[in-house]
Design a protein around this motif. Structure first.
Motif, PDB file in Angstrom:
ATOM      1  N   ASN A 127     -24.577 -70.754  73.346  1.00  0.00           N
ATOM      2  CA  ASN A 127     -25.052 -71.927  72.624  1.00  0.00           C
ATOM      3  C   ASN A 127     -24.390 -71.937  71.242  1.00  0.00           C
ATOM      4  O   ASN A 127     -24.113 -70.878  70.676  1.00  0.00           O
ATOM      5  CB  ASN A 127     -26.579 -71.868  72.493  1.00  0.00           C
ATOM      6  CG  ASN A 127     -27.146 -73.066  71.754  1.00  0.00           C
ATOM      7  OD1 ASN A 127     -27.210 -73.082  70.525  1.00  0.00           O
ATOM      8  ND2 ASN A 127     -27.583 -74.063  72.500  1.00  0.00           N
ATOM      9  N   VAL A 163     -30.883 -65.081  75.421  1.00  0.00           N
ATOM     10  CA  VAL A 163     -31.383 -65.749  76.620  1.00  0.00           C
ATOM     11  C   VAL A 163     -30.244 -65.775  77.646  1.00  0.00           C
ATOM     12  O   VAL A 163     -29.229 -66.448  77.438  1.00  0.00           O
ATOM     13  CB  VAL A 163     -31.849 -67.191  76.320  1.00  0.00           C
ATOM     14  CG1 VAL A 163     -32.353 -67.858  77.596  1.00  0.00           C
ATOM     15  CG2 VAL A 163     -32.925 -67.193  75.241  1.00  0.00           C
ATOM     16  N   LEU A 165     -28.581 -66.926  80.938  1.00  0.00           N
ATOM     17  CA  LEU A 165     -28.613 -67.976  81.962  1.00  0.00           C
ATOM     18  C   LEU A 165     -27.712 -67.518  83.105  1.00  0.00           C
ATOM     19  O   LEU A 165     -26.552 -67.184  82.888  1.00  0.00           O
ATOM     20  CB  LEU A 165     -28.110 -69.302  81.397  1.00  0.00           C
ATOM     21  CG  LEU A 165     -28.825 -69.800  80.133  1.00  0.00           C
ATOM     22  CD1 LEU A 165     -28.216 -71.124  79.668  1.00  0.00           C
ATOM     23  CD2 LEU A 165     -30.322 -69.957  80.370  1.00  0.00           C
ATOM     24  N   VAL A 192     -32.658 -66.429  83.390  1.00  0.00           N
ATOM     25  CA  VAL A 192     -33.048 -67.732  83.928  1.00  0.00           C
ATOM     26  C   VAL A 192     -32.023 -68.113  85.003  1.00  0.00           C
ATOM     27  O   VAL A 192     -30.843 -68.294  84.706  1.00  0.00           O
ATOM     28  CB  VAL A 192     -33.070 -68.801  82.818  1.00  0.00           C
ATOM     29  CG1 VAL A 192     -33.465 -70.162  83.405  1.00  0.00           C
ATOM     30  CG2 VAL A 192     -34.010 -68.389  81.691  1.00  0.00           C
ATOM     31  N   THR A 203     -28.437 -76.554  80.273  1.00  0.00           N
ATOM     32  CA  THR A 203     -29.405 -75.631  79.676  1.00  0.00           C
ATOM     33  C   THR A 203     -28.779 -74.829  78.549  1.00  0.00           C
ATOM     34  O   THR A 203     -29.424 -74.568  77.519  1.00  0.00           O
ATOM     35  CB  THR A 203     -29.965 -74.676  80.751  1.00  0.00           C
ATOM     36  OG1 THR A 203     -30.501 -75.439  81.828  1.00  0.00           O
ATOM     37  CG2 THR A 203     -31.072 -73.791  80.178  1.00  0.00           C
ATOM     38  N   THR A 206     -28.762 -76.814  75.343  1.00  0.00           N
ATOM     39  CA  THR A 206     -30.069 -77.149  74.751  1.00  0.00           C
ATOM     40  C   THR A 206     -30.936 -75.931  74.436  1.00  0.00           C
ATOM     41  O   THR A 206     -31.993 -76.085  73.831  1.00  0.00           O
ATOM     42  CB  THR A 206     -30.855 -78.070  75.708  1.00  0.00           C
ATOM     43  OG1 THR A 206     -30.998 -77.436  76.981  1.00  0.00           O
ATOM     44  CG2 THR A 206     -30.113 -79.393  75.892  1.00  0.00           C
ATOM     45  N   THR A 207     -30.469 -74.744  74.841  1.00  0.00           N
ATOM     46  CA  THR A 207     -31.278 -73.536  74.632  1.00  0.00           C
ATOM     47  C   THR A 207     -30.646 -72.629  73.583  1.00  0.00           C
ATOM     48  O   THR A 207     -29.602 -72.014  73.839  1.00  0.00           O
ATOM     49  CB  THR A 207     -31.441 -72.744  75.943  1.00  0.00           C
ATOM     50  OG1 THR A 207     -31.959 -73.618  76.955  1.00  0.00           O
ATOM     51  CG2 THR A 207     -32.364 -71.560  75.763  1.00  0.00           C
ATOM     52  N   PRO A 208     -31.239 -72.523  72.406  1.00  0.00           N
ATOM     53  CA  PRO A 208     -30.689 -71.646  71.358  1.00  0.00           C
ATOM     54  C   PRO A 208     -30.581 -70.196  71.830  1.00  0.00           C
ATOM     55  O   PRO A 208     -31.400 -69.728  72.622  1.00  0.00           O
ATOM     56  CB  PRO A 208     -31.707 -71.782  70.227  1.00  0.00           C
ATOM     57  CG  PRO A 208     -32.360 -73.104  70.460  1.00  0.00           C
ATOM     58  CD  PRO A 208     -32.437 -73.243  71.954  1.00  0.00           C
ATOM     59  N   ASN A 209     -29.526 -69.509  71.377  1.00  0.00           N
ATOM     60  CA  ASN A 209     -29.315 -68.077  71.624  1.00  0.00           C
ATOM     61  C   ASN A 209     -29.012 -67.741  73.086  1.00  0.00           C
ATOM     62  O   ASN A 209     -29.144 -66.592  73.498  1.00  0.00           O
ATOM     63  CB  ASN A 209     -30.530 -67.264  71.147  1.00  0.00           C
ATOM     64  CG  ASN A 209     -30.872 -67.550  69.697  1.00  0.00           C
ATOM     65  OD1 ASN A 209     -30.009 -67.474  68.824  1.00  0.00           O
ATOM     66  ND2 ASN A 209     -32.122 -67.915  69.442  1.00  0.00           N
ATOM     67  N   SER A 210     -28.610 -68.738  73.865  1.00  0.00           N
ATOM     68  CA  SER A 210     -28.345 -68.501  75.287  1.00  0.00           C
ATOM     69  C   SER A 210     -26.877 -68.159  75.545  1.00  0.00           C
ATOM     70  O   SER A 210     -25.989 -68.459  74.747  1.00  0.00           O
ATOM     71  CB  SER A 210     -28.746 -69.722  76.115  1.00  0.00           C
ATOM     72  OG  SER A 210     -28.027 -70.876  75.692  1.00  0.00           O
TER      73      SER A 210
END
Length: 289
Positions: A127, A163, A165, A192, A203, A206-210
């Motif tokens: 991200n 995070v 993914l 995830v 995703t 839109t997902t911080p730190n991913s």
């Protein structure tokens, strides 16, 4: 009486004209012409079934081809995996199947054929809020997916939980990630899992730190606001693949019937033309030789 007789005669004539008109509208020759015209229009529709890993390249080519051929319409039928697209082709639901693997013996019914289209470099990205991390070693990437490294601070970034993914184990991106970097180490249970590449891309944005792995070309074509990571000091780009420095690539190909319709053959000819190859090269793919 004469007026009545005249009225009867006129009525008979009109009835005859109506009958002639009715016969003309159901004339077999005329009907065949209508059907022939309908068939001609239907033949200009090309249906494609693309796995999530092949849809980007095929839509890129389809858009370019349709801009030059206004009478051709290319429709996409969504499939999450290559196997589904191949099955749809064999059942005459689509005209072309996009696949991230070569045609397997058990998939080949003798009526279809496969040809490699391009090599698609896979990118490890984060991200855009992840700062201070631009390169990962194999050891570090493996530790992230395993769950041993949990915070970006351990890699020189901010104090924030990572995070992860991920994709299912039977997807091409995960298979290649394992082949070149992760090995057989189990992925953290906190990852995830996203079934489609498009879902992972959305995703990740839109997902911080991913962090996640997907097509480099998809990122370039769509100008995605994500951070591209180097792996072991090697930048993910086509030139580094050509020189043998960057190896995490998947094979993209198409499958079609050995006796395709004229519109389908026209699109296939464009795909493998010099123009088609140049289009692929300009958008981050490595065209097949």
């Amino acid at each position: 009486m004469k007026k009545i007789a005249d009225s009867i005669i006129i009525g008979i004539i009109l009835l005859g004209l109506c009958s002639c008109t009715s016969v003309k509208s159901t004339d077999p020759t005329n009907s065949n012409q209508v059907i022939s015209q309908a068939d001609s229009q239907a033949e200009k529709i090309i249906k494609i079934g693309a796995s999530s890993s092949t849809v980007t390249v095929l839509k890129l080519l389809a858009q370019a081809y349709q801009s030059q051929n206004k009478t051709v319409k290319i429709e996409f039928i969504s499939n999450s995996q290559s196997e589904g697209a191949i099955a749809a082709l064999k059942n005459d639901i689509i005209d072309i199947a996009g696949s991230s693997h070569q045609l397997k013996p058990e998939e080949d019914n003798g009526k279809i054929q496969y040809r490699e289209l391009a090599k698609d470099l896979l990118l490890v990205a984060t991200n855009n809020n992840v700062k201070g991390v631009t390169n990962l070693s194999t050891k570090q990437l493996k530790a992230i997916y395993k769950g041993d490294i949990k915070n970006w601070r351990e890699l020189g970034g901010a104090n924030a939980d990572i995070v992860v993914l991920d994709r299912p184990e039977d997807e091409s991106a995960k298979k290649l990630l394992r082949k070149y970097y992760l090995g057989e180490e189990k992925t953290t249970t906190k990852a995830v899992i996203l079934s489609k590449e498009g879902e992972l891309i959305e995703t990740l944005q839109t997902t911080p730190n991913s962090i996640g792995t997907f097509s480099l070309a998809s990122s370039l074509i769509n100008q995605l606001p994500v951070n591209h990571l180097s792996l072991n000091g090697v930048v993910p780009k086509a030139q580094n693949f050509a020189s043998g420095q960057y190896q995490m690539v998947r094979q993209i190909g198409i499958i079609w019937e050995k006796a395709p319709s004229a519109p389908t053959q026209g699109f296939i000819d464009f795909i493998f033309s010099k123009e088609g190859k140049k289009l692929l090269q300009n958008n981050g793919f490595a065209p097949a030789k």
